[in-house]
Design a protein around this motif. Structure first.
Motif, PDB file in Angstrom:
ATOM      1  N   ALA A 241       0.836  -1.207   0.000  1.00 42.28           N
ATOM      2  CA  ALA A 241       0.000   0.000   0.000  1.00 42.28           C
ATOM      3  C   ALA A 241       0.870   1.255   0.000  1.00 42.28           C
ATOM      4  O   ALA A 241       0.592   2.218  -0.729  1.00 42.28           O
ATOM      5  CB  ALA A 241      -0.932  -0.004   1.206  1.00 42.28           C
ATOM      6  N   LEU A 242       1.921   1.246   0.797  1.00 41.75           N
ATOM      7  CA  LEU A 242       2.816   2.401   0.861  1.00 41.75           C
ATOM      8  C   LEU A 242       3.536   2.608  -0.469  1.00 41.75           C
ATOM      9  O   LEU A 242       3.692   3.737  -0.937  1.00 41.75           O
ATOM     10  CB  LEU A 242       3.828   2.217   1.997  1.00 41.75           C
ATOM     11  CG  LEU A 242       3.243   2.265   3.420  1.00 41.75           C
ATOM     12  CD1 LEU A 242       4.303   1.875   4.443  1.00 41.75           C
ATOM     13  CD2 LEU A 242       2.681   3.640   3.734  1.00 41.75           C
ATOM     14  N   GLU A 243       3.963   1.504  -1.080  1.00 46.80           N
ATOM     15  CA  GLU A 243       4.626   1.597  -2.387  1.00 46.80           C
ATOM     16  C   GLU A 243       3.678   2.163  -3.442  1.00 46.80           C
ATOM     17  O   GLU A 243       4.091   2.840  -4.379  1.00 46.80           O
ATOM     18  CB  GLU A 243       5.118   0.216  -2.818  1.00 46.80           C
ATOM     19  CG  GLU A 243       6.323  -0.282  -2.035  1.00 46.80           C
ATOM     20  CD  GLU A 243       6.701  -1.702  -2.407  1.00 46.80           C
ATOM     21  OE1 GLU A 243       6.101  -2.248  -3.358  1.00 46.80           O
ATOM     22  OE2 GLU A 243       7.592  -2.270  -1.745  1.00 46.80           O
ATOM     23  N   GLN A 244       2.391   1.866  -3.274  1.00 44.13           N
ATOM     24  CA  GLN A 244       1.381   2.330  -4.227  1.00 44.13           C
ATOM     25  C   GLN A 244       0.884   3.738  -3.899  1.00 44.13           C
ATOM     26  O   GLN A 244       0.020   4.276  -4.600  1.00 44.13           O
ATOM     27  CB  GLN A 244       0.201   1.350  -4.241  1.00 44.13           C
ATOM     28  CG  GLN A 244       0.562  -0.026  -4.780  1.00 44.13           C
ATOM     29  CD  GLN A 244      -0.461  -1.082  -4.409  1.00 44.13           C
ATOM     30  OE1 GLN A 244      -1.481  -0.799  -3.781  1.00 44.13           O
ATOM     31  NE2 GLN A 244      -0.208  -2.324  -4.802  1.00 44.13           N
ATOM     32  N   GLY A 245       1.421   4.331  -2.829  1.00 45.61           N
ATOM     33  CA  GLY A 245       1.048   5.696  -2.474  1.00 45.61           C
ATOM     34  C   GLY A 245      -0.275   5.819  -1.746  1.00 45.61           C
ATOM     35  O   GLY A 245      -0.901   6.887  -1.748  1.00 45.61           O
ATOM     36  N   LYS A 246      -0.710   4.740  -1.076  1.00 45.74           N
ATOM     37  CA  LYS A 246      -1.978   4.765  -0.354  1.00 45.74           C
ATOM     38  C   LYS A 246      -1.789   5.240   1.085  1.00 45.74           C
ATOM     39  O   LYS A 246      -0.724   5.053   1.683  1.00 45.74           O
ATOM     40  CB  LYS A 246      -2.615   3.363  -0.354  1.00 45.74           C
ATOM     41  CG  LYS A 246      -2.760   2.742  -1.740  1.00 45.74           C
ATOM     42  CD  LYS A 246      -3.642   3.577  -2.653  1.00 45.74           C
ATOM     43  CE  LYS A 246      -3.678   3.032  -4.064  1.00 45.74           C
ATOM     44  NZ  LYS A 246      -4.447   1.801  -4.197  1.00 45.74           N
ATOM     45  N   GLU A 247      -2.834   5.848   1.642  1.00 47.65           N
ATOM     46  CA  GLU A 247      -2.817   6.254   3.053  1.00 47.65           C
ATOM     47  C   GLU A 247      -3.027   5.021   3.927  1.00 47.65           C
ATOM     48  O   GLU A 247      -3.910   4.203   3.655  1.00 47.65           O
ATOM     49  CB  GLU A 247      -3.921   7.275   3.328  1.00 47.65           C
ATOM     50  CG  GLU A 247      -3.654   8.663   2.770  1.00 47.65           C
ATOM     51  CD  GLU A 247      -2.509   9.370   3.485  1.00 47.65           C
ATOM     52  OE1 GLU A 247      -2.330   9.136   4.696  1.00 47.65           O
ATOM     53  OE2 GLU A 247      -1.783  10.128   2.831  1.00 47.65           O
ATOM     54  N   VAL A 248      -2.229   4.900   4.986  1.00 48.83           N
ATOM     55  CA  VAL A 248      -2.340   3.767   5.899  1.00 48.83           C
ATOM     56  C   VAL A 248      -2.707   4.267   7.294  1.00 48.83           C
ATOM     57  O   VAL A 248      -2.071   5.178   7.823  1.00 48.83           O
ATOM     58  CB  VAL A 248      -1.030   2.960   5.960  1.00 48.83           C
ATOM     59  CG1 VAL A 248      -1.112   1.863   7.020  1.00 48.83           C
ATOM     60  CG2 VAL A 248      -0.710   2.357   4.592  1.00 48.83           C
ATOM     61  N   TYR A 249      -3.742   3.670   7.868  1.00 43.15           N
ATOM     62  CA  TYR A 249      -4.180   3.982   9.233  1.00 43.15           C
ATOM     63  C   TYR A 249      -4.022   2.732  10.101  1.00 43.15           C
ATOM     64  O   TYR A 249      -4.167   1.606   9.612  1.00 43.15           O
ATOM     65  CB  TYR A 249      -5.650   4.413   9.264  1.00 43.15           C
ATOM     66  CG  TYR A 249      -5.919   5.795   8.726  1.00 43.15           C
ATOM     67  CD1 TYR A 249      -6.159   6.859   9.588  1.00 43.15           C
ATOM     68  CD2 TYR A 249      -5.938   6.040   7.349  1.00 43.15           C
ATOM     69  CE1 TYR A 249      -6.408   8.141   9.097  1.00 43.15           C
ATOM     70  CE2 TYR A 249      -6.188   7.307   6.853  1.00 43.15           C
ATOM     71  CZ  TYR A 249      -6.430   8.348   7.731  1.00 43.15           C
ATOM     72  OH  TYR A 249      -6.672   9.614   7.238  1.00 43.15           O
ATOM     73  N   ALA A 250      -3.764   2.938  11.376  1.00 45.46           N
ATOM     74  CA  ALA A 250      -3.665   1.826  12.311  1.00 45.46           C
ATOM     75  C   ALA A 250      -4.469   2.146  13.562  1.00 45.46           C
ATOM     76  O   ALA A 250      -4.447   3.273  14.054  1.00 45.46           O
ATOM     77  CB  ALA A 250      -2.207   1.562  12.677  1.00 45.46           C
ATOM     78  N   VAL A 251      -5.184   1.136  14.057  1.00 45.68           N
ATOM     79  CA  VAL A 251      -5.949   1.290  15.301  1.00 45.68           C
ATOM     80  C   VAL A 251      -5.018   0.924  16.453  1.00 45.68           C
ATOM     81  O   VAL A 251      -4.523  -0.205  16.518  1.00 45.68           O
ATOM     82  CB  VAL A 251      -7.185   0.374  15.311  1.00 45.68           C
ATOM     83  CG1 VAL A 251      -7.908   0.459  16.656  1.00 45.68           C
ATOM     84  CG2 VAL A 251      -8.126   0.744  14.171  1.00 45.68           C
ATOM     85  N   PRO A 252      -4.728   1.844  17.367  1.00 41.87           N
ATOM     86  CA  PRO A 252      -3.798   1.549  18.465  1.00 41.87           C
ATOM     87  C   PRO A 252      -4.376   0.530  19.435  1.00 41.87           C
ATOM     88  O   PRO A 252      -5.600   0.370  19.541  1.00 41.87           O
ATOM     89  CB  PRO A 252      -3.619   2.914  19.135  1.00 41.87           C
ATOM     90  CG  PRO A 252      -4.878   3.653  18.832  1.00 41.87           C
ATOM     91  CD  PRO A 252      -5.288   3.203  17.462  1.00 41.87           C
ATOM     92  N   GLY A 253      -3.486  -0.158  20.133  1.00 43.61           N
ATOM     93  CA  GLY A 253      -3.935  -1.162  21.099  1.00 43.61           C
ATOM     94  C   GLY A 253      -3.091  -1.133  22.355  1.00 43.61           C
ATOM     95  O   GLY A 253      -2.135  -0.352  22.480  1.00 43.61           O
TER      96      GLY A 253
END
Length: 363
Positions: A241-253
């Motif tokens: 996804a990062l290589e494709q230029g997409k935004e990445v979100y993560a839910v913290p835990g």
């Protein structure tokens, strides 16, 4: 002709790079099909074993197979056609063709991928499901791998929210994997689609899934990771996804939970932190709706006391009695009221937990 593209894409043992070399030499799949052994052997890197594989593929009744595929309701689209997803045309190593049942993601609609651990916690499952449901209510397409755990939860949520979802498989589209998601598989064919680059009848082999992941990331505008261990297949999708230029979100835990290690690591590395749906919606260009069913809960005193002592991990009724200082008859009555309101579940006899409907991404 399209059927020759089908023939070329059905040869799973020939990778995209080799196919690209052959197309440069012979111009079209039809040109490859009618090439002689002598023609093949003039190409650097083409072995006699590979030529034999090509020749054997012609001996199969693949044209009959192609017609039978269409009769089964399975469609095939090649990368040159306008129906082929524009998002995928932009990625490196795009599939030359896609098999699908149902439909393909709509270009004019936002698309979000929800991914994470197969062996997720109940907390993670509820987060993914509720997130998918909210996105479905906003008519945002949800893309994932239809795996058990986080993937399937997000897709179930999208359908429950009245939205559409697309399952990207590591097998042929006619092979439901995992079988436990059969109901989801059948629903996706009606309320979204089932998509794969692998030929009809292909089994879910381990090396298929990293390949499948680039399609998941390729079809989304935003990728969300809900739960993942530090070393997991989820990171393959994130990297793509990062290589494709997409935004990445993560839910913290929680830092004590190994299933949160992956998300917390992603945040440490610079991923967007997803704590409130309003922030995500604003950043992807949507305005927050006013959901009446997500207003602040109005509970009686005893209901509120009990509700505040519950979470997504089931608790024994005796422990709840000690924590709330309630007598068992009164406790059972309050639990019943919360169950009737859809706020509490009893997954195991005498063990209670929150249903998950009101605890994440509330307005």
């Amino acid at each position: 002709m399209k059927k020759y593209w089908y023939w070329l894409c059905s040869m799973e043992k020939i990778g995209n790079r080799t196919k690209e070399v052959l197309l440069q030499k012979f111009q079209t799949p039809e040109g490859i099909y009618f090439a002689t052994k002598k023609d093949f052997m003039q190409i650097k890197g083409i072995s006699e074993k590979m030529v034999e594989y090509f020749q054997n593929s012609k001996n199969k009744d693949w044209e009959k197979e192609y017609e039978e595929m269409k009769q089964k309701g399975i469609s095939f689209v090649m990368h040159e056609e306008k129906e082929y997803p524009e998002r995928l045309k932009k990625i490196v190593d795009k599939p030359y063709g896609l098999y699908y049942m149902g439909g393909l993601p709509k270009e004019e609609m936002l698309s979000v991928a929800i991914i994470g651990a197969r062996d997720c916690s109940r907390y993670g499952f509820e987060v993914a499901k509720n997130l998918g449901k909210l996105l479905g209510e906003y008519k945002v397409q949800v893309v994932s791998g239809m795996a058990r755990g986080i993937d399937g939860a997000g897709q179930w949520g999208a359908l429950e929210g009245g939205g559409t979802s697309y399952g990207i498989l590591g097998s042929g589209v006619d092979v439901c994997y995992p079988e436990e998601n059969r109901k989801l598989y059948e629903l996706l064919k009606v309320k979204g689609g089932i998509i794969s680059e692998f030929p009809i009848g292909s089994e879910p082999l381990s090396y298929h899934f990293p390949m499948r992941n680039r399609i998941i990331s390729g079809l989304c505008d935003v990728l969300i990771v809900v739960e993942a261990k530090k070393k997991s297949g989820t990171f393959i999708t994130v990297d793509m996804a990062l290589e494709q230029g997409k935004e990445v979100y993560a839910v913290p835990g929680r830092i004590t939970d190994s299933l949160s290690d992956g998300c917390n690591e992603l945040i440490k590395m610079g991923a967007n932190v997803l704590t409130k749906i309003e922030i995500l919606l604003e950043e992807i260009g949507l305005k927050k709706k006013n959901f009446n069913h997500r207003k602040k809960l109005l509970l009686a005193e005893k209901e509120n006391l009990l509700y505040s002592n519950l979470d997504l991990q089931p608790k024994n009724i005796q422990i709840l009695a000690e924590e709330t200082k309630m007598e068992l008859p009164q406790l059972i009555e309050v639990l019943l009221q919360l169950q009737l309101k859809g706020l509490v579940k009893e997954p195991i006899k005498n063990y209670y937990c929150l249903s998950g409907e009101h605890i994440i991404f509330d307005s």
